[in-house]
Design an enzyme around this catalytic site. Sequence first.
Site, PDB file in Angstrom:
ATOM      1  N   CYS A  87       0.832  -1.207   0.000  1.00  0.00           N
ATOM      2  CA  CYS A  87       0.000   0.000   0.000  1.00  0.00           C
ATOM      3  C   CYS A  87       0.866   1.257   0.000  1.00  0.00           C
ATOM      4  CB  CYS A  87      -0.956  -0.058   1.194  1.00  0.00           C
ATOM      5  SG  CYS A  87      -2.277   1.142   1.116  1.00  0.00           S
ATOM      6  N   HIS A 196      -3.382  -5.796   1.123  1.00  0.00           N
ATOM      7  CA  HIS A 196      -2.669  -5.974   2.396  1.00  0.00           C
ATOM      8  C   HIS A 196      -2.569  -7.427   2.839  1.00  0.00           C
ATOM      9  CE1 HIS A 196      -2.406  -1.723   3.768  1.00  0.00           C
ATOM     10  NE2 HIS A 196      -3.381  -1.581   2.884  1.00  0.00           N
ATOM     11  N   GLU A 198      -0.631  -8.597   5.046  1.00  0.00           N
ATOM     12  CA  GLU A 198      -0.343  -8.693   6.489  1.00  0.00           C
ATOM     13  C   GLU A 198      -1.624  -8.687   7.323  1.00  0.00           C
ATOM     14  OE1 GLU A 198      -0.489  -6.031   4.857  1.00  0.00           O
ATOM     15  OE2 GLU A 198      -0.721  -4.228   6.057  1.00  0.00           O
TER      16      GLU A 198
END
Lengths: 226, 83
Positions: A87, A196, A198
């Site tokens: 991002c 994302h 994560e």
Amino acid sequence: MTSRIGVVTFPGTLDDQDALRAVRIAGAEPVSLWHRDKDLHQVDAVVLAGGFSYGDYLRAGAISRFSPVMDTIIDQAKAGMPVLGICNGFQILTEAHLLPGAMLRNNHLHFICRDQKLRVENAETAWTADYEAGQEISVPLKNMDGRYVADERTLDELEAEGRVAFRYLDGNPNGSLRDIAGISNAAGNVVGLMPHPEHAVEPLVGTGRTDGLGFFTSILKKLVNA
Amino acid sequence: MARVVVDVMLKPEILDPQGQAVQRALPRLGFESIADVRQGKRFELEVEGPVDDAALTRIHEMAETFLANTVIEDFTVKVEEEK
């Protein structure tokens, strides 16, 4: 000794804690890095996490790109150190010219926050080796400036060299050219993407799946086998 | 002190949804016949010392590396008349 993976915190970074957590869950040692510290503290790889560093002032990633820690990261990345930009981290990598192209405001001008289906196009980068080429994964996407642009020649080059690492599936969420969600550099050690991974490393939170964990297990395997 | 103005605009081939949103709002406000709007950034630099060739070269360098991202943007550098 396990591998050390650094996560940089800039003023305005939001997802550093989740990135550190993902590193830990994958089995590596997470190391916090600070934007004003040029020293990378002997990490083997670096994650530039998501957020709004410097409030996205000027352009997303434009000010962070000139922070002291980035001087070292740019040098090390050129020497082969693996770097993942998620991002805002992807935006910083394009501003630093470690990855080609640029990120612009979503074409519909709305902030997007949703689970996003992606196709892994290149499973040979440092950060994608635990996936299979063509594999479909679902991870959260949340951004305002997610529209990937580059000139036609650069886009053709990326496609020809297999450097389009991820593509959006089931509709293009932001007007990114050729549905590009993420790319890699020519060597495959630097990877950037808007969604994302994560946030999708445990079944309990995020998408309810662990589709993002492969980024962190991929890099760990690569570092251990290096 | 002299003022140098750096204007930064998205390259013509880059889609500008913000400019389009402004353009679409105009008829509602009674402003007709505006066919297109492109939105950019203007930086006003108050320069200490003379704005000579060396100073302008530095400002050009600043615009190219920082104020504009030349992958997507063009810029112009203008010296404003001293008052």
